[in-house]
Design a protein around this motif. Sequence first.
Motif, PDB file in Angstrom:
ATOM      1  N   ARG A  53      87.430  31.396 146.948  1.00  0.00           N
ATOM      2  CA  ARG A  53      87.127  30.102 147.570  1.00  0.00           C
ATOM      3  C   ARG A  53      88.400  29.390 147.996  1.00  0.00           C
ATOM      4  NH1 ARG A  53      83.484  25.719 145.378  1.00  0.00           N
ATOM      5  NH2 ARG A  53      83.252  25.352 147.602  1.00  0.00           N
ATOM      6  N   LYS A  88      84.222  30.274 161.229  1.00  0.00           N
ATOM      7  CA  LYS A  88      83.859  30.016 159.839  1.00  0.00           C
ATOM      8  C   LYS A  88      82.504  30.609 159.451  1.00  0.00           C
ATOM      9  CE  LYS A  88      86.640  25.812 159.620  1.00  0.00           C
ATOM     10  NZ  LYS A  88      86.669  24.350 159.338  1.00  0.00           N
ATOM     11  N   TYR A 100      77.495  31.430 146.360  1.00  0.00           N
ATOM     12  CA  TYR A 100      77.751  30.769 147.647  1.00  0.00           C
ATOM     13  C   TYR A 100      77.196  31.601 148.811  1.00  0.00           C
ATOM     14  CZ  TYR A 100      81.041  28.306 144.619  1.00  0.00           C
ATOM     15  OH  TYR A 100      81.602  27.598 143.593  1.00  0.00           O
ATOM     16  N   GLN A 117      78.031  30.772 152.471  1.00  0.00           N
ATOM     17  CA  GLN A 117      79.423  30.781 152.913  1.00  0.00           C
ATOM     18  C   GLN A 117      79.917  32.164 153.321  1.00  0.00           C
ATOM     19  OE1 GLN A 117      82.113  28.701 150.272  1.00  0.00           O
ATOM     20  NE2 GLN A 117      80.592  27.132 149.784  1.00  0.00           N
TER      21      GLN A 117
END
Length: 263
Positions: free
Chosen positions: A139, A154, A176, A179
């Motif tokens: 992260r 992203k 996550y 992400q």
Amino acid sequence: MRLRLLLFSVLGFWATGCAPYSAETKWKENPGTVEAPVAVHTQALDLVDASRNRAVPVVLYSGRFSQKSAKTKQKLAVLNHGYGGKNTAYSFIANYLVSQGYLVASIQHELPSDAPMPLTGPVYETRLPHWQRGVQNIRFVVQELERRTPDLNKGELLLVGHSNGGDMTMLFAQEYPDQVREVISLDNRRVPLPRTRQPRILTLRSSDQPADIGVLPTAVEQEKFGIRVIQLKNTLHNDLWDGATANQKQQIIQYIAQFLRTN
């Protein structure tokens, strides 16, 4: 290399019904050639996560690639080494990903000052803090590179991890999922693969090391969630790095290439 000398004290067993898709029936045996990058540049970054007062060394791979427009945003890939390994030990994968338009960050997860990972006791419980530290490292690196490189795409994060590094990536995908777009495990053995379609998941399995019960999806789950489980018939767990033979590397890259081409 310490990775070749590491002995696991607790061995898991294949779960009933977890037989991986056959490469012959689900994917082509030779899924195509791969392109090499024109040039790959490496840069060592001595990052420090101030919130944890922890050094997070990174090797960054970047370069020009012939098949991508200069106006196309770069995607980010994060490599995570096996226990006892080095972040420089997976350059054949990094080089290929650069050729496909990725900026590749290879993290050094273990530092000389770190306590050894427990090799006895309940495996999941005793090693979980090490995987959680790896998730925090990932992260931090992703956030730091997005800050430094604002034109990164992203929404295209790719995570790749070998063995213990693969367990970190699967834990990250569990915690996550929004992400990361794609996760590739090179023979992780402890942390279960998320049963989900997002992120997309590929796992390449060695011919000698079984996963713990419940780590791999059943054949029904593979079909339901589109998870790719590929058995490498002639590749050992400790072959899945730069020390692999040319043929082994070619096969690994071919399966990664086909996975990334498949939506």
